[in-house]
Design a protein around this motif. Structure first.
Motif, PDB file in Angstrom:
ATOM      1  N   ARG A  60       0.845  -1.193   0.000  1.00  0.00           N
ATOM      2  CA  ARG A  60       0.000   0.000   0.000  1.00  0.00           C
ATOM      3  C   ARG A  60       0.875   1.236   0.000  1.00  0.00           C
ATOM      4  NH1 ARG A  60      -4.098  -1.570   4.840  1.00  0.00           N
ATOM      5  NH2 ARG A  60      -4.993  -3.411   3.881  1.00  0.00           N
ATOM      6  N   GLY A  80      -6.451   1.776   2.768  1.00  0.00           N
ATOM      7  CA  GLY A  80      -6.953   1.222   1.516  1.00  0.00           C
ATOM      8  C   GLY A  80      -8.462   1.148   1.421  1.00  0.00           C
ATOM      9  N   GLU A  98     -10.882   0.318  -1.945  1.00  0.00           N
ATOM     10  CA  GLU A  98     -11.761  -0.858  -1.922  1.00  0.00           C
ATOM     11  C   GLU A  98     -13.213  -0.512  -2.222  1.00  0.00           C
ATOM     12  OE1 GLU A  98     -12.999  -4.339   1.238  1.00  0.00           O
ATOM     13  OE2 GLU A  98     -11.182  -3.189   1.560  1.00  0.00           O
ATOM     14  N   MET A 155      -3.587   1.882  -5.510  1.00  0.00           N
ATOM     15  CA  MET A 155      -2.351   2.050  -4.739  1.00  0.00           C
ATOM     16  C   MET A 155      -1.158   1.823  -5.658  1.00  0.00           C
ATOM     17  SD  MET A 155      -2.659   2.612  -1.428  1.00  0.00           S
ATOM     18  CE  MET A 155      -3.737   2.402  -0.039  1.00  0.00           C
TER      19      MET A 155
END
Length: 176
Positions: free
Chosen positions: A54, A108, A112, A121
């Motif tokens: 990430r 994240g 998502e 990312m």
């Protein structure tokens, strides 16, 4: 007389246990002395990020529909979304989008839950700066795609040198 023998036996057991612990520590020390160092000299050598790393967020302005889902799912309400409502087509139009990477926790969630997949990312992890305000990136800075980490020359050197060290250890093991 009998108590002196018991004390002497207990003392002997303690000496044996202490010697055992010292021997175990010495064995671990000798085991580590045979290993090669795994330290990476960071500015000159870099590790290749893992597959699901990430890093910095990449934003595609054209795909965004200004739904603000990513603002709602962000645990710190970080992304700043500025939009206008177009009455003739009854849709939102994104005007400005920014993220402050000095505050972002790289969870994240925004990626998502984004319905249009306009966020992703990247492998970029060198985000340090002397000025805190430089970490606030707008849609122009977020839209720039960083070069792939696998194409970086310094990363290739580290992976090649690690392979050479591993092959060298295997050759040494085969000799003995």
């Amino acid at each position: 007389m009998f108590s002196a023998i018991i004390r002497f036996r207990n003392y002997g057991q303690q000496v044996v246990e202490a010697a055992n612990y010292i021997g175990q520590g010495f064995a671990i020390t000798l085991d580590h002395s045979n290993r090669l160092p795994i330290t990476v000299q960071y500015p000159y050598e870099k590790n290749l990020p893992s597959e699901r790393f990430r890093g910095r967020i990449h934003f595609e302005f054209d795909k965004c529909i200004a739904c603000e889902v990513r603002v709602r799912v962000c645990p710190i309400n970080l992304p700043a979304v500025d939009w206008i409502f177009l009455k003739d087509v009854k849709k939102k139009k994104l005007r400005n989008y920014s993220i402050d990477f000095g505050v972002c926790i790289f969870c994240g969630n925004c990626i998502e839950y984004c319905p249009t997949n306009c966020l992703s990312m990247t492998e970029e992890y060198e985000l340090s700066s002397y000025d805190r305000h430089e970490l606030n990136r707008d849609q122009t800075a977020l839209g720039r795609v960083p070069p792939s980490a696998s194409q970086d020359v310094s990363i290739q050197l580290v992976s090649n040198s690690i392979k050479e060290k591993i092959c060298g250890q295997e050759d040494l093991a085969l000799k003995f």
